[in-house]
Design a protein around this motif. Structure first.
Motif, PDB file in Angstrom:
ATOM      1  N   UNK A   1       0.829  -1.206   0.000  1.00 14.26           N
ATOM      2  CA  UNK A   1       0.000   0.000   0.000  1.00 14.26           C
ATOM      3  C   UNK A   1       0.865   1.258   0.000  1.00 14.26           C
ATOM      4  N   UNK A   2       1.938   1.261   0.773  1.00 14.97           N
ATOM      5  CA  UNK A   2       2.816   2.431   0.832  1.00 14.97           C
ATOM      6  C   UNK A   2       3.469   2.710  -0.517  1.00 14.97           C
ATOM      7  N   UNK A   3       3.838   1.643  -1.224  1.00 13.35           N
ATOM      8  CA  UNK A   3       4.438   1.819  -2.548  1.00 13.35           C
ATOM      9  C   UNK A   3       3.379   2.222  -3.566  1.00 13.35           C
ATOM     10  N   UNK A   4       2.224   1.560  -3.538  1.00 11.27           N
ATOM     11  CA  UNK A   4       1.156   1.878  -4.481  1.00 11.27           C
ATOM     12  C   UNK A   4       0.664   3.313  -4.303  1.00 11.27           C
ATOM     13  N   UNK A   5       0.665   3.807  -3.045  1.00 10.71           N
ATOM     14  CA  UNK A   5       0.229   5.175  -2.757  1.00 10.71           C
ATOM     15  C   UNK A   5       1.341   6.191  -2.938  1.00 10.71           C
ATOM     16  N   UNK A   6       2.522   5.723  -3.394  1.00  8.38           N
ATOM     17  CA  UNK A   6       3.680   6.571  -3.687  1.00  8.38           C
ATOM     18  C   UNK A   6       4.242   7.256  -2.448  1.00  8.38           C
ATOM     19  N   UNK A   7       3.988   6.676  -1.273  1.00  9.20           N
ATOM     20  CA  UNK A   7       4.675   7.129  -0.063  1.00  9.20           C
ATOM     21  C   UNK A   7       6.129   6.679  -0.118  1.00  9.20           C
ATOM     22  N   UNK A   8       6.327   5.440  -0.542  1.00 15.57           N
ATOM     23  CA  UNK A   8       7.670   4.895  -0.750  1.00 15.57           C
ATOM     24  C   UNK A   8       7.912   4.766  -2.246  1.00 15.57           C
ATOM     25  N   UNK A   9       9.067   5.204  -2.675  1.00 16.33           N
ATOM     26  CA  UNK A   9       9.430   5.154  -4.092  1.00 16.33           C
ATOM     27  C   UNK A   9      10.582   4.167  -4.287  1.00 16.33           C
ATOM     28  N   UNK A  10      10.370   3.202  -5.162  1.00 19.01           N
ATOM     29  CA  UNK A  10      11.408   2.215  -5.477  1.00 19.01           C
ATOM     30  C   UNK A  10      12.008   2.575  -6.835  1.00 19.01           C
ATOM     31  N   UNK A  11      13.302   2.894  -6.898  1.00 18.19           N
ATOM     32  CA  UNK A  11      13.896   3.283  -8.182  1.00 18.19           C
ATOM     33  C   UNK A  11      13.789   2.175  -9.229  1.00 18.19           C
ATOM     34  N   UNK A  12      13.661   2.581 -10.465  1.00 18.86           N
ATOM     35  CA  UNK A  12      13.613   1.642 -11.576  1.00 18.86           C
ATOM     36  C   UNK A  12      14.882   0.798 -11.616  1.00 18.86           C
ATOM     37  N   UNK A  13      14.718  -0.514 -11.747  1.00 19.82           N
ATOM     38  CA  UNK A  13      15.869  -1.406 -11.809  1.00 19.82           C
ATOM     39  C   UNK A  13      16.508  -1.429 -13.182  1.00 19.82           C
ATOM     40  N   UNK A  14      17.708  -1.985 -13.242  1.00 15.27           N
ATOM     41  CA  UNK A  14      18.443  -2.125 -14.501  1.00 15.27           C
ATOM     42  C   UNK A  14      18.269  -3.556 -14.994  1.00 15.27           C
ATOM     43  N   UNK A  15      17.577  -3.768 -16.142  1.00 19.79           N
ATOM     44  CA  UNK A  15      17.256  -5.133 -16.575  1.00 19.79           C
ATOM     45  C   UNK A  15      18.424  -5.841 -17.248  1.00 19.79           C
ATOM     46  N   UNK A  16      18.555  -7.126 -16.955  1.00 19.23           N
ATOM     47  CA  UNK A  16      19.542  -7.996 -17.599  1.00 19.23           C
ATOM     48  C   UNK A  16      18.867  -9.327 -17.918  1.00 19.23           C
ATOM     49  N   UNK A  17      19.097  -9.894 -19.095  1.00 18.73           N
ATOM     50  CA  UNK A  17      18.662 -11.272 -19.325  1.00 18.73           C
ATOM     51  C   UNK A  17      19.564 -12.223 -18.544  1.00 18.73           C
ATOM     52  N   UNK A  18      19.059 -13.407 -18.271  1.00 13.64           N
ATOM     53  CA  UNK A  18      19.796 -14.367 -17.458  1.00 13.64           C
ATOM     54  C   UNK A  18      21.162 -14.700 -18.065  1.00 13.64           C
ATOM     55  N   UNK A  19      21.242 -14.689 -19.393  1.00 14.30           N
ATOM     56  CA  UNK A  19      22.506 -15.046 -20.059  1.00 14.30           C
ATOM     57  C   UNK A  19      23.633 -14.069 -19.745  1.00 14.30           C
ATOM     58  N   UNK A  20      23.292 -12.848 -19.382  1.00 20.88           N
ATOM     59  CA  UNK A  20      24.313 -11.832 -19.097  1.00 20.88           C
ATOM     60  C   UNK A  20      24.584 -11.727 -17.599  1.00 20.88           C
ATOM     61  N   UNK A  21      24.598 -12.876 -16.919  1.00 18.42           N
ATOM     62  CA  UNK A  21      24.700 -12.847 -15.459  1.00 18.42           C
ATOM     63  C   UNK A  21      26.036 -12.299 -14.972  1.00 18.42           C
ATOM     64  N   UNK A  22      27.133 -12.563 -15.695  1.00 25.13           N
ATOM     65  CA  UNK A  22      28.417 -12.033 -15.230  1.00 25.13           C
ATOM     66  C   UNK A  22      28.426 -10.503 -15.290  1.00 25.13           C
ATOM     67  N   UNK A  23      27.832  -9.954 -16.335  1.00 24.76           N
ATOM     68  CA  UNK A  23      27.729  -8.492 -16.452  1.00 24.76           C
ATOM     69  C   UNK A  23      26.826  -7.931 -15.354  1.00 24.76           C
ATOM     70  N   UNK A  24      25.740  -8.626 -15.071  1.00 26.69           N
ATOM     71  CA  UNK A  24      24.809  -8.168 -14.044  1.00 26.69           C
ATOM     72  C   UNK A  24      25.468  -8.165 -12.665  1.00 26.69           C
TER      73      UNK A  24
END
Length: 352
Positions: free
Chosen positions: A303-326
Motif C-alpha cells: 500500500x505504501x508503494x502503491x500510494x507513492x509514499x515509498x518510491x522504489x527506483x527503476x531497476x536495470x534489466x539484464x537477461x539471465x545469459x548476461x549474469x556475469x555483467x549483471x
C-alpha cells in the motif's frame, strides 16, 4: 526451463552456470510461478560466497530474496489465489525454517502463504523489490523501534536503498531524521529526499553534530547499517536508555579479518546508561513471525508503494545469459540502480 545455478561456494561469477532444469510441479498449498523479474541483492551474492547468515545446500539456484511473476498452476486443493494472477513471491528463507526455492530461474514453486498479489499500477521492476528493502525499512521504524511522530531517529548509510526508504517513511509518519553519509556530495541529495539533518563523516564529527541537533543528552533511537567504528559512535550518541538496532555491516564488506567484524562498545556506557545494542535480520523475523503477520506487513508495504509514499527506483534489466555483467554491475560503486534478471515480458517500463 533455464536456471542460474551455483555448484559450490565461491565467487558468484566463477561458480554460477546457466543450466536447463525440469519445470517443477506444485503440491498442495503451493503455486507454480512463471518469474517475470527478480533482483540481484548484495546478500544474494554473499550467500554464494558463504559469507551470509545461512548457507543453502549446493548445488543451489541463486537468488534467495524475492521476485514477481504470474501463477501458472496451483497444487491440489489450493485455494485463495487464481491462475494468471500476478504475485510477489517472498523467497527470503526463514531462520529457522524450511527450504525456499531460489528465484534466478524461469519457474519456481512457492508456498501460497509466501505470495502477495500486486496491483496493475505497480511495474514488475517495483513489485520484484517489495519484499526486502521496503519491508526492512517499515519493520525497523515501526515495529523494532516504534518511533513516534516528532522523535529523532538517527541512521547511518542514509544514502543506501533502505536508508532512503527510511527517510521517506519517516517523513510520512512525522518522524525527524538525522542521516549519516560518507560523502559531502550526498548531503544535498539526502536533504532533497526529505532528510531533516545530514552529517557527513568525510569532514564532520558524528558525536558533536548529533548533540548539536538533538541536544546534549543524545537521541533515544537509532538504526545502523555500517557497524565498526561508525556503529560504535552511534551507540555513544544514544541518550541513557536509548537503543540502536544494527541491521547491516557495510564497514565489513568483503572483510575476512575478525578484528574488522566488530563494534567496539564502551562497557561503562552500556552498563551505567543502560543503552541497548541489538540486531535485526529479516530472515530471522520471517522465522518468528506468523504467516498471517508477515502477509499483513507485506500488504502494508504494498500500500505504501502503491500510494507513492515509498518510491522504489527503476531497476536495470539484464537477461539471465548476461549474469556475469549483471553481477559486475551489482557490485560497482554507486551504480545507482538495482540490477534485475528479467524474463520475457518482464522488461516493462516503470509506471508506478
Amino acid at each position: 526451463m533455464r536456471a542460474l545455478v551455483a555448484g559450490k561456494v565461491g565467487e558468484p561469477a566463477d561458480v554460477l552456470r546457466l543450466e536447463s532444469r525440469p519445470v517443477p510441479t506444485p503440491e498442495a498449498g503451493q503455486a507454480l510461478i512463471r518469474v517475470k523479474a527478480t533482483p540481484i541483492h548484495a546478500s544474494d551474492l554473499h550467500v554464494l560466497r558463504g559469507r551470509y547468515g545461512f548457507s543453502p545446500e549446493f548445488p543451489t539456484v541463486g537468488g534467495h530474496m524475492e521476485c514477481v511473476g504470474v501463477i501458472e498452476a496451483l497444487g491440489p486443493d489450493t485455494e485463495g489465489l487464481k491462475i494468471g494472477e500476478r504475485v510477489v513471491a517472498v523467497a527470503v528463507p526463514a531462520v529457522p525454517g524450511p527450504h525456499v526455492a531460489g528465484t534466478w530461474q524461469e519457474y519456481l514453486v512457492a508456498d501460497t502463504r509466501r505470495l502477495l498479489p500486486v496491483p496493475d499500477q505497480l511495474s514488475d521492476s517495483s513489485a520484484c523489490q517489495l519484499a526486502v528493502n521496503p519491508l526492512t525499512a517499515l519493520l525497523l521504524v515501526t515495529r523494532e523501534l516504534d518511533v513516534q511522530p516528532g522523535e529523532w531517529l538517527l541512521q547511518t548509510a542514509a544514502g543506501s536503498t533502505v536508508g532512503r526508504l527510511v527517510i521517506q517513511l519517516a517523513r510520512h509518519l512525522g518522524v525527524r531524521t538525522i542521516n549519516v553519509v560518507r560523502r559531502r556530495d550526498a548531503v544535498e541529495e539526502i536533504k532533497a529526499l526529505g532528510g531533516d539533518e545530514v552529517i557527513c563523516t568525510e569532514d564532520e564529527d558524528l558525536l558533536p553534530r548529533v548533540a548539536e541537533v538533538a541536544g546534549s543528552s543524545g537521541v533515544r533511537k537509532a538504526i545502523d547499517c555500517v557497524a565498526g567504528h561508525v556503529g560504535a559512535q552511534v551507540s555513544q550518541a544514544l541518550a541513557p536508555g536509548g537503543e540502536v538496532v544494527v541491521y547491516g555491516a557495510l564497514s565489513t564488506h568483503r572483510q575476512t579479518d575478525p578484528a574488522a567484524l566488530t563494534i567496539p562498545l564502551s562497557a561503562r556506557s552500556v552498563i551505567y546508561e543502560t543503552k541497548v545494542v541489538r540486531g535485526f535480520w529479516l530472515n530471522r523475523w520471517f522465522g518468528t513471525a506468523s504467516p498471517a503477520d508477515a502477509l499483513r506487513a507485506l500488504s502494508e508495504v504494498r500500500s505504501l508503494v502503491a500510494d507513492e509514499v515509498l518510491s522504489i527506483p527503476q531497476g536495470e534489466p539484464f537477461p539471465l545469459e548476461r549474469f556475469t555483467e549483471a553481477i559486475t554491475f551489482a557490485e560497482a560503486p554507486a551504480h545507482g540502480a538495482k540490477p534485475l534478471f528479467v524474463f520475457e515480458d518482464g522488461r516493462d517500463e516503470d509506471n508506478s
